[in-house]
Write an enzyme that holds these catalytic residues in place. Structure first.
Site, short mmCIF file in Angstrom:
data_model
loop_
_atom_site.label_atom_id
_atom_site.label_comp_id
_atom_site.label_asym_id
_atom_site.label_seq_id
_atom_site.Cartn_x
_atom_site.Cartn_y
_atom_site.Cartn_z
N GLY A 142 -62.99 -11.08 50.31
CA GLY A 142 -63.76 -11.27 51.53
C GLY A 142 -65.23 -10.96 51.34
N TYR A 162 -43.79 -9.98 50.89
CA TYR A 162 -45.15 -10.47 50.71
C TYR A 162 -45.15 -11.99 50.50
CZ TYR A 162 -49.81 -11.09 48.67
OH TYR A 162 -51.10 -11.51 48.41
#
Length: 247
Positions: A19, A148
């Site tokens: 990010g 996940y």
């Protein structure tokens, strides 16, 4: 080149790792960038370093997501690029995965991604780009990754459906699916140094390009998918950035 001049980019989980690198990439190309994070100190530090706007928000919390959308509306009144990046991972065999681990991953990775998209749809400009961060685990069956991988696979399917639903507004929706990437998240898996080293060596032995990826590798792909001059005919697609590991 300022390809994203006058464009508003929102990146969830933008205070570290992929990010952060993506926020830096968009900022360097002229975008107005808003990043989110749930750790206030880390968020403020990243926002100051990047010279972007930081908003405190937990992607697992629907009220936080609604508040974030409202704050972005008040600040910019539009979003041209939405990168739903925030995520969390735990790895354990099915037999030993706890309910807390299951709930945390599901709430952040799938539920959070779903409602972030939902709440930002009214803010998206016609012709906007939405990119989800998933994982190359969607194409693999690695032991210990059940929750996940299932959650990230759900996000991938969400993206394809969103691509159809938003197509009338020329909004494109795609996913980037990284493999092993050198970020601080690796240090949060709860593994000791020797285990991490052994795991890395094992992965490299299976990887055609025999190297670990970088956050910048992923950031450049996100920017490519966000740019209508390079990817205007791409939607509902997934891009594996994993050195060929999932081949």
């Amino acid at each position: 080149m300022e390809k994203f001049k006058d464009k508003v980019v929102v990146i969830t989980g933008g205070n570290s790792g992929i990010g952060y690198a993506t926020a830096k990439e968009f900022k360097s190309q002229g975008a107005t960038v808003v990043i989110t994070g749930k750790r206030e100190d880390a968020l403020q530090k990243a926002a100051q370093e990047l010279q972007v706007t930081g908003k405190l928000a937990d992607q697992a919390n629907l009220q936080d997501i609604k508040k974030l959308a409202g704050e972005v509306r008040a600040l910019q009144n539009k979003v041209d690029v939405l990168f739903i990046n925030a995520g969390v991972a735990f790895f354990a065999p099915i037999e030993y995965t706890t309910e807390e681990q299951f709930d945390t991953m599901t709430d952040v990775n799938f539920k959070g991604s779903f409602f972030t998209l939902q709440q930002f749809i009214p803010l998206l400009s016609d012709g906007a780009s939405v990119i989800f961060l998933t994982s190359n685990s969607t194409a693999m069956t690695m032991p210990g990754s059940s929750v996940y991988a299932a959650g990230k696979s759900a996000v991938g399917h969400l993206a394809r459906i969103a691509a159809k639903e938003l197509a009338p507004r020329k909004i494109r929706v795609n996913t980037v699916n990284p493999g092993p990437t050198q970020t601080e998240m690796i240090g949060k898996f709860g593994l000791d140094e020797a285990t991490l080293k052994g795991m890395t060596e094992s992965i490299l032995a299976q990887m055609p390009l025999a190297k670990i990826g970088t956050a910048e590798d992923v950031a450049k792909m996100v920017a490519y998918l966000a740019d209508n001059s390079t990817s205007s005919f791409i939607t509902g697609a997934e891009f594996f950035i994993d050195g060929g590991l999932a081949v």
